[in-house]
Enzyme design. Structure first.
Site, PDB file in Angstrom:
ATOM      1  N   HIS A  19       0.817  -1.218   0.000  1.00 59.74           N
ATOM      2  CA  HIS A  19       0.000   0.000   0.000  1.00 59.74           C
ATOM      3  C   HIS A  19       0.852   1.269   0.000  1.00 59.74           C
ATOM      4  O   HIS A  19       0.452   2.282  -0.578  1.00 59.74           O
ATOM      5  CB  HIS A  19      -0.993  -0.039   1.177  1.00 59.74           C
ATOM      6  CG  HIS A  19      -2.057  -1.087   0.982  1.00 59.74           C
ATOM      7  ND1 HIS A  19      -2.733  -1.695   2.013  1.00 59.74           N
ATOM      8  CD2 HIS A  19      -2.553  -1.645  -0.164  1.00 59.74           C
ATOM      9  CE1 HIS A  19      -3.589  -2.580   1.521  1.00 59.74           C
ATOM     10  NE2 HIS A  19      -3.492  -2.567   0.206  1.00 59.74           N
ATOM     11  N   GLU A 120     -13.827  -8.135  -8.230  1.00 60.83           N
ATOM     12  CA  GLU A 120     -13.791  -8.988  -7.024  1.00 60.83           C
ATOM     13  C   GLU A 120     -14.787 -10.118  -7.234  1.00 60.83           C
ATOM     14  O   GLU A 120     -15.955  -9.865  -7.554  1.00 60.83           O
ATOM     15  CB  GLU A 120     -14.126  -8.147  -5.774  1.00 60.83           C
ATOM     16  CG  GLU A 120     -14.269  -8.932  -4.471  1.00 60.83           C
ATOM     17  CD  GLU A 120     -13.056  -9.817  -4.122  1.00 60.83           C
ATOM     18  OE1 GLU A 120     -11.917  -9.341  -4.125  1.00 60.83           O
ATOM     19  OE2 GLU A 120     -13.286 -11.023  -3.867  1.00 60.83           O
ATOM     20  N   GLY A 146     -10.596 -11.337 -12.192  1.00 58.62           N
ATOM     21  CA  GLY A 146      -9.786 -10.129 -12.258  1.00 58.62           C
ATOM     22  C   GLY A 146      -8.841 -10.097 -13.451  1.00 58.62           C
ATOM     23  O   GLY A 146      -8.655  -9.051 -14.080  1.00 58.62           O
ATOM     24  N   ASP A 166      -3.298  -8.175  -7.394  1.00 58.30           N
ATOM     25  CA  ASP A 166      -3.034  -8.611  -6.018  1.00 58.30           C
ATOM     26  C   ASP A 166      -3.887  -9.837  -5.684  1.00 58.30           C
ATOM     27  O   ASP A 166      -4.746  -9.791  -4.809  1.00 58.30           O
ATOM     28  CB  ASP A 166      -3.372  -7.425  -5.083  1.00 58.30           C
ATOM     29  CG  ASP A 166      -3.083  -7.727  -3.635  1.00 58.30           C
ATOM     30  OD1 ASP A 166      -2.238  -8.601  -3.353  1.00 58.30           O
ATOM     31  OD2 ASP A 166      -3.703  -7.068  -2.775  1.00 58.30           O
TER      32      ASP A 166
HETATM   33  N1  SAM Z   1      -6.058  -5.714  -3.284  1.00 54.96           N
HETATM   34  C1  SAM Z   1      -6.718  -5.790  -1.980  1.00 54.96           C
HETATM   35  C2  SAM Z   1      -6.085  -4.767  -1.062  1.00 54.96           C
HETATM   36  O1  SAM Z   1      -4.890  -4.477  -1.209  1.00 54.96           O
HETATM   37  O2  SAM Z   1      -6.793  -4.240  -0.216  1.00 54.96           O
HETATM   38  C3  SAM Z   1      -6.644  -7.160  -1.380  1.00 54.96           C
HETATM   39  C4  SAM Z   1      -6.985  -8.270  -2.313  1.00 54.96           C
HETATM   40  S1  SAM Z   1      -6.914  -9.888  -1.608  1.00 54.96           S
HETATM   41  C5  SAM Z   1      -5.219 -10.177  -1.429  1.00 54.96           C
HETATM   42  C6  SAM Z   1      -7.325 -10.897  -2.977  1.00 54.96           C
HETATM   43  C7  SAM Z   1      -8.791 -10.839  -3.351  1.00 54.96           C
HETATM   44  O3  SAM Z   1      -8.959 -11.477  -4.618  1.00 54.96           O
HETATM   45  C8  SAM Z   1      -9.724 -11.576  -2.407  1.00 54.96           C
HETATM   46  O4  SAM Z   1     -10.708 -10.696  -1.946  1.00 54.96           O
HETATM   47  C9  SAM Z   1     -10.355 -12.681  -3.275  1.00 54.96           C
HETATM   48  O5  SAM Z   1     -11.717 -12.900  -2.984  1.00 54.96           O
HETATM   49  C10 SAM Z   1     -10.217 -12.105  -4.647  1.00 54.96           C
HETATM   50  N2  SAM Z   1     -10.173 -13.072  -5.757  1.00 54.96           N
HETATM   51  C11 SAM Z   1      -9.672 -14.337  -5.752  1.00 54.96           C
HETATM   52  N3  SAM Z   1      -9.683 -14.827  -6.999  1.00 54.96           N
HETATM   53  C12 SAM Z   1     -10.171 -13.868  -7.800  1.00 54.96           C
HETATM   54  C13 SAM Z   1     -10.362 -13.757  -9.203  1.00 54.96           C
HETATM   55  N4  SAM Z   1     -10.065 -14.772 -10.032  1.00 54.96           N
HETATM   56  N5  SAM Z   1     -10.840 -12.603  -9.690  1.00 54.96           N
HETATM   57  C14 SAM Z   1     -11.143 -11.559  -8.869  1.00 54.96           C
HETATM   58  N6  SAM Z   1     -10.988 -11.592  -7.537  1.00 54.96           N
HETATM   59  C15 SAM Z   1     -10.502 -12.734  -6.999  1.00 54.96           C
END
Ligand code: SAM
Length: 286
Positions: A19, A120, A146, A166
């Site tokens: 971040h 998401e 994503g 991420d």
């Molecule tokens: N980027 C966020 C932050 O810095 O606040 C945190 C993201 S977290 C590490 C990863 C997220 O990706 C989770 O909420 C998960 O549900 C989501 N996720 C997992 N696979 C995914 C996909 N194929 N496409 C989109 N989101 C996905």
């Protein structure tokens, strides 16, 4: 089946690393009056309750944002980051109560003319993110994969901006999908700034990801690799890694300064930060 929920990890040392880097990139984009677009492929829940059950279960935030809370960092990266987390919390609070995820950081630093596009997939996280985005007219939320989403949405109309990747890495193919997606983004939007986070775990699966980015760097791209290592431990995450494609002017120096300061503030003498350009193998240690 998605099971990862970022609430267990929000505000940990890896979030500080990721971040603070995001804040530095946003600061760079704000230097010009023309609008920019942030595409965030894995948005998470947007904001996290550090007094809640998920945060309490791991207590990871205490060794991340918790360590920085009472401090006055010198580096631009950590100062900008801390300013954003403080803005979301009551003035003078003895500890952080709420933590902003990447979507809220981009929206807080961006201007009304800038756009933040979020993907998401997890149903509960998607619903939480929708609630967190209330009142932000310049945010767009998609419930779709994503990697597929960012590939389909680039280049954005603004032609300026960044892509944050991420993923949770609960699917092992994320280590291959991240560099593959970066290459596809660059084929359609050569000036995209891309920032991808990865965990450094004992299994060392991230090495394949770095090798794939090294191949991309051979094509003349500037690609920065930046790692923040925890003091030695037998299990769990040994470090937090970032790859930044097309880093802005002076970004590497700013990140080295923030990374060095984060290592010292979070881990004391045992902290370690390393950065190098994948294309030129320039090494910077702090
Ligand atoms: N980027 C966020 C932050 O810095 O606040 C945190 C993201 S977290 C590490 C990863 C997220 O990706 C989770 O909420 C998960 O549900 C989501 N996720 C997992 N696979 C995914 C996909 N194929 N496409 C989109 N989101 C996905």
């Amino acid at each position: 089946m998605l099971s990862y929920q970022h609430g267990y990890h929000a505000g940990n040392f890896a979030d500080v690393h990721k971040h603070a880097s995001l804040c530095l990139l946003l600061r760079h984009l704000l230097l010009k009056p023309t609008p920019f677009c942030v595409l965030d492929s894995h948005g998470g829940a947007g904001r996290y309750d550090l007094t809640g059950a998920q945060a309490a279960k791991t207590g990871e935030w205490q060794f991340g944002i918790g360590h920085l809370w009472g401090k006055a960092p010198r580096s631009a990266g950590l100062s900008l980051y801390l300013e954003q987390v403080r803005a979301l919390n009551p003035a003078g609070a003895l500890r952080p109560l709420v933590y902003p995820g990447s979507p809220l950081l981009s929206l807080a630093m961006g201007r009304p003319c800038d756009r933040v596009v979020l993907m998401e997939l997890h149903p509960a996280e998607h619903a939480a993110l929708r609630r967190a985005l209330k009142g932000h007219a310049n945010a767009e939320l998609h419930r779709r994969d994503g990697f597929e989403g960012v590939r389909a949405l680039v280049p954005p109309a603004e032609r300026r901006g960044l892509v944050l990747m991420d993923p949770a890495y609960e699917m092992k193919d994320d280590y291959a999908r991240v560099p593959d997606c970066a290459a596809r983004i660059l084929a359609r939007w050569r000036d995209a700034i891309i920032v991808a986070w990865f965990p450094i775990l004992p299994e060392a699966r991230h090495e394949a990801l770095i090798t794939a980015f090294e191949k991309l760097a051979v094509t003349g791209r500037e690609i920065l690799l930046d790692c923040l290592f925890t003091p030695r431990r037998k299990r769990g995450m040994a470090g937090s890694g970032l790859v930044v494609v097309n880093p802005p002017w002076h970004f590497a120096d700013n990140l080295a300064e923030a990374g060095g300061e984060a290592a010292a503030l979070l881990f004391g003498a045992a902290g370690r930060h390393e950065a190098r350009m994948l294309a030129t193998a320039k090494t910077v240690k702090a």
